[in-house]
Write a protein that holds these residues in place. Structure first.
Motif, short mmCIF file in Angstrom:
data_model
loop_
_atom_site.label_atom_id
_atom_site.label_comp_id
_atom_site.label_asym_id
_atom_site.label_seq_id
_atom_site.Cartn_x
_atom_site.Cartn_y
_atom_site.Cartn_z
N SER A 43 48.95 -1.79 6.43
CA SER A 43 48.01 -1.58 5.85
C SER A 43 48.01 -1.05 4.41
N GLY A 44 49.14 -0.77 3.81
CA GLY A 44 49.32 -0.06 2.57
C GLY A 44 49.44 1.28 2.44
N LYS A 45 49.70 2.01 3.38
CA LYS A 45 49.71 3.39 3.27
C LYS A 45 50.73 3.87 2.06
N THR A 46 51.90 3.48 2.26
CA THR A 46 53.02 3.65 1.17
C THR A 46 52.68 3.21 -0.01
N THR A 47 52.08 1.92 -0.18
CA THR A 47 51.64 1.47 -1.54
C THR A 47 50.81 2.18 -2.11
N ALA B 268 51.04 18.14 -0.53
CA ALA B 268 51.85 17.31 0.10
C ALA B 268 51.07 16.08 0.35
N VAL B 269 51.57 14.69 0.42
CA VAL B 269 51.02 13.72 0.45
C VAL B 269 51.75 13.00 1.67
N ALA B 270 51.06 12.87 3.01
CA ALA B 270 51.90 12.03 4.11
C ALA B 270 51.28 10.77 4.19
N ASP B 271 51.90 10.00 4.54
CA ASP B 271 51.68 8.65 4.87
C ASP B 271 52.33 8.22 6.21
N PHE B 272 51.59 8.14 7.34
CA PHE B 272 51.83 7.67 8.59
C PHE B 272 50.56 7.11 9.44
N VAL B 273 51.23 6.28 10.44
CA VAL B 273 50.11 5.77 11.14
C VAL B 273 49.24 6.43 11.80
N CYS B 274 49.39 7.78 12.07
CA CYS B 274 48.57 8.45 13.00
C CYS B 274 47.51 8.10 13.57
N PRO B 275 47.78 7.36 14.69
CA PRO B 275 46.76 6.33 15.40
C PRO B 275 45.74 7.14 16.39
N THR B 276 45.85 8.15 16.68
CA THR B 276 44.79 8.99 17.55
C THR B 276 44.12 9.95 16.89
N ALA C 206 52.46 15.67 -6.49
CA ALA C 206 52.63 16.25 -5.01
C ALA C 206 54.14 15.80 -4.55
N VAL C 207 54.34 16.12 -3.29
CA VAL C 207 55.51 15.82 -2.38
C VAL C 207 55.21 14.68 -1.54
N TRP C 208 55.74 13.60 -1.64
CA TRP C 208 55.57 12.45 -1.00
C TRP C 208 56.17 12.50 0.47
N MET D 1 47.33 22.22 -0.16
CA MET D 1 46.50 21.24 0.30
C MET D 1 47.47 20.01 0.89
N LYS D 2 46.99 19.41 2.12
CA LYS D 2 47.66 18.41 2.78
C LYS D 2 46.86 17.01 2.68
N ILE D 3 47.28 15.97 2.26
CA ILE D 3 46.52 14.95 2.29
C ILE D 3 47.08 13.76 3.15
N LEU D 4 46.54 13.20 3.87
CA LEU D 4 47.03 12.19 4.95
C LEU D 4 46.64 10.86 4.50
N VAL D 5 47.28 9.95 4.50
CA VAL D 5 47.14 8.50 4.26
C VAL D 5 47.47 7.83 5.48
N PHE D 6 46.51 7.45 6.34
CA PHE D 6 47.12 6.77 7.54
C PHE D 6 46.34 5.47 7.91
#
Length: 150
Positions: free
Chosen positions: A11-15, A69-77, A26-28, A1-6
């Motif tokens: 905006s508080g992604k890492t928070t 996996a929990v990934a945090d990045f802008v991922c703007p588009t 999970a792995v951050w 399972m891949k979780i995206l926090v964008f």
């Protein structure tokens, strides 16, 4: 399972993402750390797609190892989000503009997300509870750990 926090920078992604990963066991994966490791600070459209592909590759490796996996990045588009190919998406919509005009101009509001954080928060525990509850309901996965804010 891949979780995206964008969301936009600041905006508080890492928070949210870091304690969420801890809560789920999970792995951050943090985009700033990845960019530092690869020494790749290219924020052109091509560079942003490359970063989304790199984040996907790292997250897929985590999933292949049997972890979340929990990934945090802008991922703007739309294209960068498509490239990452998340199973669960959290949109941090807590700021309307970042300090980076190029990112502001490029950022596309998503059509659909699994969880939407619409305002800044100081109650990380409450936000995590809501994200995990929504995540558990959608995926039938129980996050049985507890998160405390001591």
């Amino acid at each position: 399972m891949k979780i995206l926090v964008f969301g936009l920078p600041g905006s508080g992604k890492t928070t949210l993402a870091k304690p969420l990963a801890e809560l789920l066991g999970a792995v951050w994966i943090n985009a700033d750390e990845v960019r530092t490791k690869y020494n790749d600070w290219d924020f052109t459209n091509k560079g942003r797609v490359r970063q989304a592909q790199r984040m996907r590759h790292l997250a897929d490796g985590v999933v292949m190892a049997g972890k979340i996996a929990v990934a945090d990045f802008v991922c703007p588009t739309y294209i960068t989000r498509l490239e990452f190919n998340a199973d669960y998406v959290v949109w941090m919509d807590t700021v309307k503009q970042s300090p980076y005009e190029d990112t502001n101009a490029l950022f596309e509001r998503p059509d659909t997300v699994d969880y939407h954080v619409s305002r800044w928060f100081t109650d990380t525990h409450q936000q995590l509870s809501e994200v995990v509850s929504n995540y558990s309901a959608k995926t039938n996965v129980c996050a049985c750990s507890s998160y405390t804010t001591d």
